[in-house]
Write an enzyme that holds these catalytic residues in place. Structure first.
Site, mmCIF file in Angstrom:
data_model
loop_
_atom_site.group_PDB
_atom_site.id
_atom_site.type_symbol
_atom_site.label_atom_id
_atom_site.label_comp_id
_atom_site.label_asym_id
_atom_site.label_seq_id
_atom_site.Cartn_x
_atom_site.Cartn_y
_atom_site.Cartn_z
ATOM 1 N N THR A 114 -5.926 9.511 5.974
ATOM 2 C CA THR A 114 -5.856 8.252 5.241
ATOM 3 C C THR A 114 -7.275 7.874 4.828
ATOM 4 O OG1 THR A 114 -5.162 5.936 5.365
ATOM 5 C CG2 THR A 114 -5.983 6.900 7.388
ATOM 6 N N GLY A 115 -7.381 7.030 3.831
ATOM 7 C CA GLY A 115 -8.702 6.604 3.383
ATOM 8 C C GLY A 115 -9.024 7.131 2.003
ATOM 9 N N ASP B 153 -5.603 12.369 -2.170
ATOM 10 C CA ASP B 153 -5.369 13.489 -1.244
ATOM 11 C C ASP B 153 -3.924 13.553 -0.738
ATOM 12 O OD1 ASP B 153 -5.935 10.963 0.056
ATOM 13 O OD2 ASP B 153 -5.847 12.054 1.957
ATOM 14 N N GLY C 224 -9.331 9.245 -0.746
ATOM 15 C CA GLY C 224 -8.777 10.567 -0.996
ATOM 16 C C GLY C 224 -9.791 11.558 -1.523
ATOM 17 N N THR D 218 -2.014 4.489 3.028
ATOM 18 C CA THR D 218 -1.166 5.663 3.237
ATOM 19 C C THR D 218 -0.479 5.660 4.573
ATOM 20 O OG1 THR D 218 -2.604 6.942 1.833
ATOM 21 C CG2 THR D 218 -1.255 8.174 3.394
ATOM 22 N N THR E 235 2.073 7.346 -0.353
ATOM 23 C CA THR E 235 1.135 6.262 -0.660
ATOM 24 C C THR E 235 1.277 5.781 -2.094
ATOM 25 O OG1 THR E 235 -1.225 5.684 -0.577
ATOM 26 C CG2 THR E 235 -0.700 7.819 -1.498
ATOM 27 N N SER F 53 0.787 -1.232 0.000
ATOM 28 C CA SER F 53 0.000 0.000 0.000
ATOM 29 C C SER F 53 0.819 1.282 0.000
ATOM 30 C CB SER F 53 -0.930 -0.006 1.202
ATOM 31 O OG SER F 53 -0.178 -0.203 2.370
ATOM 32 N N ARG G 245 -4.914 9.063 -11.827
ATOM 33 C CA ARG G 245 -5.668 9.516 -10.651
ATOM 34 C C ARG G 245 -4.705 9.957 -9.545
ATOM 35 N NH1 ARG G 245 -5.961 7.998 -4.961
ATOM 36 N NH2 ARG G 245 -8.068 8.379 -4.222
HETATM 37 C C1 SD4 Z 1 -5.652 7.869 -1.603
HETATM 38 N N1 SD4 Z 1 -5.705 8.470 0.694
HETATM 39 O O1 SD4 Z 1 -4.931 7.649 -2.572
HETATM 40 C C2 SD4 Z 1 -5.118 7.570 -0.255
HETATM 41 C C3 SD4 Z 1 -5.358 6.142 0.053
HETATM 42 C C4 SD4 Z 1 -5.333 5.841 1.500
HETATM 43 O O2 SD4 Z 1 -5.752 4.657 3.286
HETATM 44 O O3 SD4 Z 1 -4.960 6.560 2.330
HETATM 45 N N2 SD4 Z 1 -5.805 4.830 1.968
HETATM 46 O O4 SD4 Z 1 -6.804 8.262 -1.717
#
Ligand code: SD4
Length: 329
Positions: A237-238, A217, A240, A186, A204, A84, A214
Protein backbone atom coordinates in the site's frame (compact mmCIF):
# COMPACT_ATOMS: atom_id res chain seq x y z
CA UNK A 1 -12.70 -7.74 26.43
CA UNK A 2 -11.81 -6.00 29.74
CA UNK A 3 -8.80 -3.74 30.01
CA UNK A 4 -6.69 -6.25 31.97
CA UNK A 5 -7.14 -8.88 29.30
CA UNK A 6 -6.45 -6.21 26.69
CA UNK A 7 -3.26 -5.32 28.52
CA UNK A 8 -2.16 -8.95 28.84
CA UNK A 9 -2.84 -9.55 25.17
CA UNK A 10 -0.89 -6.44 24.21
CA UNK A 11 2.01 -7.43 26.47
CA UNK A 12 2.09 -10.91 24.97
CA UNK A 13 2.16 -9.44 21.47
CA UNK A 14 4.90 -7.00 22.49
CA UNK A 15 6.95 -9.86 23.99
CA UNK A 16 6.52 -11.87 20.82
CA UNK A 17 7.67 -8.87 18.78
CA UNK A 18 10.80 -8.48 20.90
CA UNK A 19 11.66 -12.16 20.52
CA UNK A 20 11.26 -11.88 16.76
CA UNK A 21 13.55 -8.86 16.66
CA UNK A 22 16.25 -10.61 18.72
CA UNK A 23 16.08 -13.59 16.37
CA UNK A 24 16.24 -11.36 13.37
CA UNK A 25 19.25 -9.38 14.51
CA UNK A 26 21.16 -12.58 15.34
CA UNK A 27 20.27 -14.33 12.13
CA UNK A 28 18.68 -11.92 9.74
CA UNK A 29 19.45 -14.05 6.72
CA UNK A 30 18.72 -17.43 8.30
CA UNK A 31 15.39 -19.17 8.42
CA UNK A 32 13.83 -18.10 11.68
CA UNK A 33 11.28 -20.57 12.92
CA UNK A 34 8.47 -18.93 14.81
CA UNK A 35 5.07 -20.30 15.49
CA UNK A 36 2.77 -19.72 12.59
CA UNK A 37 -0.85 -20.73 12.40
CA UNK A 38 -3.45 -21.60 9.79
CA UNK A 39 -5.89 -20.62 8.62
CA UNK A 40 -4.98 -16.96 8.83
CA UNK A 41 -5.76 -13.78 6.90
CA UNK A 42 -4.03 -10.40 7.05
CA UNK A 43 -4.94 -7.16 5.33
CA UNK A 44 -3.91 -3.52 5.12
CA UNK A 45 -5.30 -0.62 7.16
CA UNK A 46 -8.15 -0.41 9.60
CA UNK A 47 -10.82 -1.34 7.07
CA UNK A 48 -9.00 -4.67 6.97
CA UNK A 49 -10.76 -5.54 10.25
CA UNK A 50 -14.18 -5.76 8.61
CA UNK A 51 -12.76 -7.30 5.48
CA UNK A 52 -11.00 -9.97 7.57
CA UNK A 53 -14.33 -10.92 9.16
CA UNK A 54 -15.76 -11.75 5.73
CA UNK A 55 -12.62 -13.64 4.74
CA UNK A 56 -12.63 -15.53 8.03
CA UNK A 57 -16.17 -16.78 7.39
CA UNK A 58 -14.77 -18.60 4.37
CA UNK A 59 -11.51 -19.78 5.98
CA UNK A 60 -13.19 -21.01 9.13
CA UNK A 61 -15.37 -23.36 7.11
CA UNK A 62 -12.33 -24.91 5.45
CA UNK A 63 -12.87 -22.65 2.44
CA UNK A 64 -10.21 -21.75 -0.08
CA UNK A 65 -7.86 -18.81 0.44
CA UNK A 66 -8.84 -17.54 -3.03
CA UNK A 67 -12.53 -17.33 -2.10
CA UNK A 68 -11.63 -15.80 1.25
CA UNK A 69 -9.58 -12.93 -0.17
CA UNK A 70 -12.18 -12.13 -2.81
CA UNK A 71 -14.98 -12.10 -0.22
CA UNK A 72 -12.82 -10.03 2.14
CA UNK A 73 -11.84 -7.20 -0.15
CA UNK A 74 -15.36 -6.94 -1.53
CA UNK A 75 -16.38 -5.44 1.83
CA UNK A 76 -14.56 -2.10 1.43
CA UNK A 77 -15.16 -2.19 -2.35
CA UNK A 78 -18.89 -2.27 -1.71
CA UNK A 79 -18.87 0.49 0.90
CA UNK A 80 -19.77 3.74 -0.88
CA UNK A 81 -18.65 5.80 2.11
CA UNK A 82 -15.13 4.39 1.78
CA UNK A 83 -13.07 7.15 0.14
CA UNK A 84 -10.20 4.99 -0.98
CA UNK A 85 -11.45 1.69 -2.40
CA UNK A 86 -14.26 0.99 -4.87
CA UNK A 87 -16.70 3.43 -6.41
CA UNK A 88 -16.86 5.58 -3.26
CA UNK A 89 -13.17 6.38 -3.85
CA UNK A 90 -11.70 9.77 -4.65
CA UNK A 91 -11.68 10.58 -8.37
CA UNK A 92 -8.78 11.39 -10.64
CA UNK A 93 -8.07 15.01 -11.54
CA UNK A 94 -10.71 14.90 -14.29
CA UNK A 95 -13.38 13.67 -11.92
CA UNK A 96 -13.41 9.99 -12.93
CA UNK A 97 -13.25 7.25 -10.31
CA UNK A 98 -10.94 4.66 -11.89
CA UNK A 99 -10.28 1.37 -10.15
CA UNK A 100 -7.31 -1.01 -10.08
CA UNK A 101 -7.37 -4.58 -8.76
CA UNK A 102 -5.61 -7.91 -9.02
CA UNK A 103 -5.85 -11.42 -7.65
CA UNK A 104 -3.44 -14.38 -7.48
CA UNK A 105 -4.01 -17.95 -6.34
CA UNK A 106 -1.94 -20.88 -5.14
CA UNK A 107 -1.34 -22.15 -8.69
CA UNK A 108 0.02 -18.75 -9.79
CA UNK A 109 -3.13 -18.06 -11.75
CA UNK A 110 -3.39 -14.28 -12.05
CA UNK A 111 -5.97 -11.73 -13.14
CA UNK A 112 -6.01 -7.98 -13.13
CA UNK A 113 -7.96 -4.90 -14.19
CA UNK A 114 -6.72 -1.34 -14.33
CA UNK A 115 -8.38 2.02 -14.84
CA UNK A 116 -11.79 0.37 -14.71
CA UNK A 117 -14.81 2.66 -14.28
CA UNK A 118 -18.42 2.10 -13.15
CA UNK A 119 -18.01 -1.36 -11.65
CA UNK A 120 -18.66 -2.02 -7.98
CA UNK A 121 -16.38 -5.05 -7.54
CA UNK A 122 -13.24 -4.79 -9.66
CA UNK A 123 -11.71 -7.71 -7.74
CA UNK A 124 -14.40 -10.01 -9.13
CA UNK A 125 -13.72 -8.72 -12.64
CA UNK A 126 -10.01 -9.44 -12.05
CA UNK A 127 -10.97 -12.96 -11.00
CA UNK A 128 -13.08 -13.34 -14.15
CA UNK A 129 -10.08 -12.20 -16.25
CA UNK A 130 -8.07 -14.91 -14.48
CA UNK A 131 -10.62 -17.67 -14.91
CA UNK A 132 -12.34 -16.87 -18.17
CA UNK A 133 -9.84 -15.27 -20.53
CA UNK A 134 -6.50 -16.29 -22.01
CA UNK A 135 -5.06 -12.99 -20.67
CA UNK A 136 -3.93 -11.68 -17.32
CA UNK A 137 -4.75 -7.98 -17.49
CA UNK A 138 -7.49 -5.83 -19.05
CA UNK A 139 -7.57 -2.05 -18.85
CA UNK A 140 -9.92 0.89 -19.30
CA UNK A 141 -12.84 0.54 -21.67
CA UNK A 142 -11.81 -3.00 -22.65
CA UNK A 143 -12.01 -4.04 -19.00
CA UNK A 144 -15.43 -2.39 -18.69
CA UNK A 145 -16.75 -4.09 -21.84
CA UNK A 146 -15.50 -7.45 -20.56
CA UNK A 147 -17.13 -6.85 -17.16
CA UNK A 148 -20.47 -6.01 -18.80
CA UNK A 149 -20.22 -9.11 -20.99
CA UNK A 150 -19.84 -11.15 -17.80
CA UNK A 151 -23.01 -9.72 -16.30
CA UNK A 152 -21.50 -7.08 -14.01
CA UNK A 153 -23.81 -4.07 -13.66
CA UNK A 154 -22.75 -0.62 -14.82
CA UNK A 155 -23.04 1.83 -11.93
CA UNK A 156 -23.33 5.49 -12.90
CA UNK A 157 -24.20 6.90 -9.49
CA UNK A 158 -21.60 9.43 -8.24
CA UNK A 159 -20.73 10.09 -4.63
CA UNK A 160 -21.65 13.71 -3.92
CA UNK A 161 -19.18 14.19 -1.08
CA UNK A 162 -16.32 12.88 -3.17
CA UNK A 163 -17.28 15.17 -6.06
CA UNK A 164 -17.49 18.14 -3.69
CA UNK A 165 -14.00 17.40 -2.32
CA UNK A 166 -12.66 17.08 -5.86
CA UNK A 167 -14.14 20.47 -6.87
CA UNK A 168 -12.46 21.99 -3.80
CA UNK A 169 -9.18 20.36 -4.85
CA UNK A 170 -9.53 21.78 -8.38
CA UNK A 171 -9.19 25.28 -6.94
CA UNK A 172 -5.49 24.63 -6.32
CA UNK A 173 -4.97 21.44 -8.37
CA UNK A 174 -1.94 20.70 -6.25
CA UNK A 175 -1.03 17.02 -6.61
CA UNK A 176 0.72 16.20 -3.39
CA UNK A 177 -1.12 13.31 -1.75
CA UNK A 178 -1.27 13.67 2.01
CA UNK A 179 0.67 10.80 3.56
CA UNK A 180 -1.55 8.29 5.40
CA UNK A 181 -4.68 10.26 4.48
CA UNK A 182 -5.16 10.76 0.76
CA UNK A 183 -2.96 7.81 -0.03
CA UNK A 184 -4.25 5.09 2.24
CA UNK A 185 -6.19 3.84 -0.66
CA UNK A 186 -5.64 0.18 -0.94
CA UNK A 187 -6.84 -2.97 0.62
CA UNK A 188 -4.30 -5.71 0.10
CA UNK A 189 -5.25 -9.04 1.62
CA UNK A 190 -3.38 -12.33 1.81
CA UNK A 191 -4.58 -15.59 3.30
CA UNK A 192 -3.37 -19.08 4.12
CA UNK A 193 -6.20 -21.61 4.24
CA UNK A 194 -6.61 -24.75 6.34
CA UNK A 195 -5.11 -26.81 3.50
CA UNK A 196 -1.98 -24.68 3.61
CA UNK A 197 -2.61 -22.84 0.34
CA UNK A 198 -2.00 -19.13 -0.18
CA UNK A 199 -3.86 -16.53 -2.24
CA UNK A 200 -4.02 -12.74 -2.35
CA UNK A 201 -6.13 -9.84 -3.58
CA UNK A 202 -5.49 -6.14 -3.89
CA UNK A 203 -7.98 -3.40 -4.87
CA UNK A 204 -8.01 0.38 -4.84
CA UNK A 205 -9.31 3.58 -6.33
CA UNK A 206 -5.66 4.65 -6.49
CA UNK A 207 -4.06 7.90 -5.52
CA UNK A 208 -6.55 10.72 -5.14
CA UNK A 209 -6.48 13.25 -8.02
CA UNK A 210 -4.03 11.21 -10.08
CA UNK A 211 -3.78 11.93 -13.83
CA UNK A 212 -6.53 10.29 -15.86
CA UNK A 213 -5.19 6.94 -17.04
CA UNK A 214 -2.63 6.64 -14.25
CA UNK A 215 -2.19 3.08 -13.02
CA UNK A 216 -0.57 2.34 -9.69
CA UNK A 217 1.05 -0.76 -8.25
CA UNK A 218 -2.16 -2.36 -7.01
CA UNK A 219 -3.20 -4.18 -10.23
CA UNK A 220 0.37 -5.12 -11.12
CA UNK A 221 1.34 -8.64 -10.16
CA UNK A 222 4.74 -8.49 -8.49
CA UNK A 223 4.29 -4.87 -7.41
CA UNK A 224 1.04 -4.57 -5.43
CA UNK A 225 0.66 -8.30 -4.84
CA UNK A 226 2.59 -11.52 -5.16
CA UNK A 227 1.93 -15.08 -4.07
CA UNK A 228 4.26 -18.04 -4.25
CA UNK A 229 2.57 -21.07 -2.75
CA UNK A 230 5.94 -22.63 -1.81
CA UNK A 231 7.15 -19.56 0.07
CA UNK A 232 4.62 -16.91 1.04
CA UNK A 233 2.69 -13.88 -0.12
CA UNK A 234 3.01 -10.12 0.14
CA UNK A 235 0.97 -7.05 -0.72
CA UNK A 236 1.63 -3.32 -0.71
CA UNK A 237 0.00 0.00 0.00
CA UNK A 238 1.14 3.58 -0.43
CA UNK A 239 2.76 5.42 -3.32
CA UNK A 240 2.40 2.99 -6.17
CA UNK A 241 5.19 4.55 -8.21
CA UNK A 242 7.71 3.67 -5.48
CA UNK A 243 6.34 0.14 -5.09
CA UNK A 244 6.53 -0.52 -8.84
CA UNK A 245 10.10 0.83 -8.94
CA UNK A 246 11.33 -2.02 -6.73
CA UNK A 247 8.81 -4.69 -7.90
CA UNK A 248 7.91 -4.60 -4.21
CA UNK A 249 5.71 -7.57 -3.40
CA UNK A 250 7.78 -9.92 -5.54
CA UNK A 251 10.87 -8.66 -3.77
CA UNK A 252 9.34 -9.35 -0.36
CA UNK A 253 8.46 -12.91 -1.40
CA UNK A 254 11.94 -13.51 -2.83
CA UNK A 255 13.51 -12.27 0.42
CA UNK A 256 11.31 -14.70 2.35
CA UNK A 257 12.48 -17.45 -0.03
CA UNK A 258 16.04 -16.60 1.01
CA UNK A 259 15.10 -17.13 4.65
CA UNK A 260 13.96 -13.71 5.92
CA UNK A 261 11.04 -13.59 8.29
CA UNK A 262 8.03 -11.79 6.84
CA UNK A 263 8.83 -8.66 8.84
CA UNK A 264 12.52 -8.69 7.92
CA UNK A 265 11.59 -9.13 4.26
CA UNK A 266 9.16 -6.19 4.40
CA UNK A 267 11.79 -4.07 6.15
CA UNK A 268 14.42 -4.82 3.53
CA UNK A 269 12.00 -3.91 0.73
CA UNK A 270 11.19 -0.62 2.49
CA UNK A 271 14.92 0.05 2.86
CA UNK A 272 15.21 -0.45 -0.93
CA UNK A 273 12.48 2.16 -1.45
CA UNK A 274 14.32 4.54 0.88
CA UNK A 275 17.64 3.99 -0.89
CA UNK A 276 16.15 4.76 -4.30
CA UNK A 277 14.42 7.87 -2.96
CA UNK A 278 17.79 9.08 -1.66
CA UNK A 279 19.60 8.28 -4.91
CA UNK A 280 16.95 10.26 -6.76
CA UNK A 281 17.16 13.13 -4.31
CA UNK A 282 13.51 12.83 -3.32
CA UNK A 283 12.07 13.78 0.01
CA UNK A 284 11.17 10.69 2.01
CA UNK A 285 8.66 12.69 4.05
CA UNK A 286 6.43 12.98 0.98
CA UNK A 287 5.79 9.30 0.58
CA UNK A 288 4.39 6.31 2.38
CA UNK A 289 4.92 2.70 1.39
CA UNK A 290 3.85 -0.24 3.53
CA UNK A 291 4.16 -3.97 2.97
CA UNK A 292 2.49 -6.87 4.75
CA UNK A 293 3.63 -10.46 4.29
CA UNK A 294 2.65 -13.96 5.30
CA UNK A 295 4.79 -17.04 4.90
CA UNK A 296 3.82 -20.62 4.18
CA UNK A 297 3.84 -21.45 7.91
CA UNK A 298 1.41 -18.67 8.74
CA UNK A 299 3.97 -16.29 10.24
CA UNK A 300 3.16 -12.68 9.34
CA UNK A 301 4.88 -9.31 9.45
CA UNK A 302 4.80 -5.76 8.12
CA UNK A 303 7.00 -2.70 7.68
CA UNK A 304 6.49 0.78 6.30
CA UNK A 305 8.28 4.05 5.58
CA UNK A 306 6.34 6.41 7.88
CA UNK A 307 4.64 5.54 11.13
CA UNK A 308 0.86 5.41 10.98
CA UNK A 309 0.36 2.29 8.89
CA UNK A 310 -1.62 -0.48 10.51
CA UNK A 311 -2.87 -3.87 9.42
CA UNK A 312 -5.45 -6.38 10.53
CA UNK A 313 -4.76 -10.01 11.40
CA UNK A 314 -7.40 -12.70 11.87
CA UNK A 315 -6.59 -16.24 12.99
CA UNK A 316 -8.23 -18.67 15.39
CA UNK A 317 -7.39 -16.37 18.31
CA UNK A 318 -9.44 -13.53 16.84
CA UNK A 319 -9.20 -10.37 14.77
CA UNK A 320 -6.88 -7.52 15.76
CA UNK A 321 -5.39 -4.33 14.37
CA UNK A 322 -1.60 -4.04 14.68
CA UNK A 323 0.71 -1.08 14.16
CA UNK A 324 3.45 -1.68 11.65
CA UNK A 325 7.01 -0.78 12.61
CA UNK A 326 8.39 1.99 10.43
CA UNK A 327 11.66 3.26 8.95
CA UNK A 328 10.97 6.85 10.08
CA UNK A 329 10.09 6.94 13.76
C1 SD4 B 1 -1.72 3.43 -5.68
N1 SD4 B 1 -0.91 1.94 -4.02
O1 SD4 B 1 -2.62 3.65 -6.48
C2 SD4 B 1 -2.05 2.70 -4.44
C3 SD4 B 1 -2.54 3.66 -3.43
C4 SD4 B 1 -2.43 3.16 -2.04
O2 SD4 B 1 -2.35 3.35 0.13
O3 SD4 B 1 -2.20 2.07 -1.74
N2 SD4 B 1 -2.47 3.89 -1.08
O4 SD4 B 1 -0.58 3.84 -5.85
Amino acid sequence: MDSRRDFLKTSALAAAAVITNVNESKASSLKVSSTGTKPIVISTWKFGMQANEAAWEVLNKNGKALDAVEAGVKVPEGNMSERSVGLGGRPDRDGHVTLDACIMDEFSNIGSVACLEHIKHPISVARAVMEKTPHVMLVGDGALQFALSQGFQKVTEVVEESQREWKEWLKTSNYKPIVNIENHDTIGMIALDANGNLSGACTTSGMAYKMHGRVGDSPIIGAGLYVDNEVGAATATGHGEEVIRIAGSHLVVELMRQGRTPEAACREAVERVVKLMKIRNKNLKDIQVGFIALNKSGVYGAYCVQSGFNYAVHDSSGNRLLDSDSYMK
